[in-house]
Design a protein around this motif. Structure first.
Motif, PDB file in Angstrom:
ATOM      1  N   GLU A  51       0.822  -1.207   0.000  1.00  0.00           N
ATOM      2  CA  GLU A  51       0.000   0.000   0.000  1.00  0.00           C
ATOM      3  C   GLU A  51       0.857   1.259   0.000  1.00  0.00           C
ATOM      4  N   ASN A  52       1.990   1.196   0.689  1.00  0.00           N
ATOM      5  CA  ASN A  52       2.887   2.345   0.778  1.00  0.00           C
ATOM      6  C   ASN A  52       3.816   2.331  -0.441  1.00  0.00           C
ATOM      7  N   SER A  53       3.699   3.325  -1.296  1.00  0.00           N
ATOM      8  CA  SER A  53       4.481   3.351  -2.541  1.00  0.00           C
ATOM      9  C   SER A  53       5.974   3.549  -2.293  1.00  0.00           C
ATOM     10  N   ASN A  54       6.355   3.959  -1.078  1.00  0.00           N
ATOM     11  CA  ASN A  54       7.770   4.113  -0.755  1.00  0.00           C
ATOM     12  C   ASN A  54       8.433   2.777  -0.407  1.00  0.00           C
ATOM     13  N   ILE A  55       7.629   1.744  -0.243  1.00  0.00           N
ATOM     14  CA  ILE A  55       8.136   0.424   0.105  1.00  0.00           C
ATOM     15  C   ILE A  55       8.050  -0.476  -1.118  1.00  0.00           C
ATOM     16  N   LYS A  56       9.199  -0.916  -1.615  1.00  0.00           N
ATOM     17  CA  LYS A  56       9.209  -1.814  -2.767  1.00  0.00           C
ATOM     18  C   LYS A  56       8.979  -3.259  -2.344  1.00  0.00           C
ATOM     19  N   SER A  57       9.486  -3.622  -1.158  1.00  0.00           N
ATOM     20  CA  SER A  57       9.366  -5.009  -0.693  1.00  0.00           C
ATOM     21  C   SER A  57       9.040  -5.038   0.790  1.00  0.00           C
ATOM     22  N   MET A 288       0.934 -12.831   7.376  1.00  0.00           N
ATOM     23  CA  MET A 288       2.179 -12.058   7.423  1.00  0.00           C
ATOM     24  C   MET A 288       2.069 -10.829   6.522  1.00  0.00           C
ATOM     25  N   ILE A 289       1.561 -11.033   5.332  1.00  0.00           N
ATOM     26  CA  ILE A 289       1.405  -9.932   4.388  1.00  0.00           C
ATOM     27  C   ILE A 289       0.402  -8.911   4.912  1.00  0.00           C
ATOM     28  N   ASP A 290      -0.716  -9.377   5.433  1.00  0.00           N
ATOM     29  CA  ASP A 290      -1.741  -8.454   5.953  1.00  0.00           C
ATOM     30  C   ASP A 290      -1.197  -7.631   7.119  1.00  0.00           C
ATOM     31  N   PHE A 291      -0.557  -8.299   8.079  1.00  0.00           N
ATOM     32  CA  PHE A 291      -0.037  -7.590   9.254  1.00  0.00           C
ATOM     33  C   PHE A 291       1.044  -6.592   8.852  1.00  0.00           C
ATOM     34  N   GLY A 292       1.949  -7.018   7.972  1.00  0.00           N
ATOM     35  CA  GLY A 292       3.018  -6.141   7.534  1.00  0.00           C
ATOM     36  C   GLY A 292       2.505  -4.964   6.733  1.00  0.00           C
ATOM     37  N   ASP A 293       1.514  -5.203   5.876  1.00  0.00           N
ATOM     38  CA  ASP A 293       0.983  -4.129   5.049  1.00  0.00           C
ATOM     39  C   ASP A 293       0.246  -3.089   5.896  1.00  0.00           C
ATOM     40  N   ASP A 294      -0.444  -3.544   6.947  1.00  0.00           N
ATOM     41  CA  ASP A 294      -1.084  -2.592   7.869  1.00  0.00           C
ATOM     42  C   ASP A 294      -0.034  -1.680   8.502  1.00  0.00           C
ATOM     43  N   PHE A 295       1.133  -2.268   8.804  1.00  0.00           N
ATOM     44  CA  PHE A 295       2.190  -1.490   9.443  1.00  0.00           C
ATOM     45  C   PHE A 295       2.791  -0.469   8.487  1.00  0.00           C
ATOM     46  N   ILE A 296       3.134  -0.884   7.265  1.00  0.00           N
ATOM     47  CA  ILE A 296       3.797   0.052   6.342  1.00  0.00           C
ATOM     48  C   ILE A 296       2.840   1.114   5.822  1.00  0.00           C
ATOM     49  N   GLU A 297       1.536   0.829   5.878  1.00  0.00           N
ATOM     50  CA  GLU A 297       0.555   1.814   5.432  1.00  0.00           C
ATOM     51  C   GLU A 297       0.623   3.078   6.289  1.00  0.00           C
TER      52      GLU A 297
END
Length: 300
Positions: A51-57, A288-297
């Motif tokens: 979700e965060n465009s500043n994060i590539k991975s 893992m993806i859901d939890f991590g994506d919530d964080f980087i958002e």
């Protein structure tokens, strides 16, 4: 004599027969999983974009005791996404009290066979295992540096010599991509009781991650070798009384909620993909993806 025999025969049915042993499985699974819906979770993972465009991975850090199956989990995820057996992370097939992984490595998973090479927008980091004793294995302080992105690729961990903040393995100015976005504790269901010194390290690491707001979860590996019913059929995992107790005991010991703990079977002896094995791994990977994506958002 005949009368006695008849009398004994008459009394036998009234003897109390021993009760059968309790069933090792529950009548109904205590957690629902859609075994026939692997494709839905697979598609979700394949189409994921941060979700965060500043994060590539999205960066997923695996940590845990020696021999828990961290490298094997990375290989298992790669197997599923590439549709064949792969070995991106070197793993040991022997049991040891010393960590097989010595250096800080980032593992990417390639998409398909097209050119140019493209990779999934999430990566795994495999680090030295937690060992018994304060002067063995990776330390909580070094994992703190990893979480904050201060450890460079290829840094070799040394339990007797922590990474200095001016050494070649130290990254003084980490980018958002260098930082860890979700922390995953890996425990083997087939291991003996976790030593107090290792539990203390896990607690310290959890506290560090909690202070930084990093989402945390756990996976429990080797469910087939730990439970005969699951060895017969991996779909018995959420019916197994033994594995349920393992998960609740681990939750109580380290404080990770049960709904953030996922049992998996890594690929070990198989040479072909198995849909039931995949379903459990994809269930854990999706969280893992859901939890991590919530964080980087919410990252600046």
């Amino acid at each position: 004599m005949n009368e006695k025999r008849r009398g004994w025969s008459f009394l036998c049915p009234h003897r109390k027969e021993p009760s059968p042993p309790p069933s090792p499985t529950l009548k109904e699974p205590w957690r629902k999983i859609s075994w026939r819906d692997k494709q839905k979770d697979l598609q979700y993972v394949q189409e994921y974009q941060p979700e965060n465009s500043n994060i590539k991975s999205l960066r997923i850090l695996l940590y845990g005791p020696v021999g828990a199956g961290k490298s094997s989990f990375i290989n298992s995820v790669s197997n599923i996404l590439r549709g064949r057996m792969t070995i991106p992370a070197a793993a040991s097939a022997t049991t040891s009290d010393r960590s097989f992984t010595k250096s800080y490595e980032t593992h990417k998973i390639r998409k398909g066979k097209g050119q140019p090479k493209t990779f999934y927008p999430f990566v795994f980091n495999d680090i030295m295992g937690l060992e018994e004793g304060s002067d063995a294995g990776v330390s909580a302080e070094e994992i703190k540096l990893v979480i904050k992105g201060h450890v460079r690729e290829g840094h070799k961990f040394n339990s007797t010599s922590p990474l200095p903040d001016h050494g070649p393995g130290y990254n003084p100015d980490p980018a958002p991509d260098d930082k860890v976005h979700v922390l995953v504790c890996v425990i083997s269901a087939n291991s003996a009781e976790i030593q107090d010194s290792v539990l203390e390290k896990i607690s310290n690491i959890r506290e560090i991650a909690g202070d930084l707001g990093i989402p945390q979860m756990a996976i429990i590996t080797n469910i087939d070798t730990a439970c005969g019913e699951t060895e017969k059929d991996v779909k018995n995992v959420y019916k197994s009384k033994h594995l349920k107790k393992k998960m609740t005991d681990f939750s109580a010991a380290v404080g990770i909620p049960v709904n953030c703990i996922f049992p998996v079977k890594n690929y070990s002896h198989e040479i072909e993909i198995n849909n039931d094995v995949d379903s459990l791994i994809l269930s854990a990977l999706r969280r893992m993806i859901d939890f991590g994506d919530d964080f980087i958002e919410n990252m600046p």
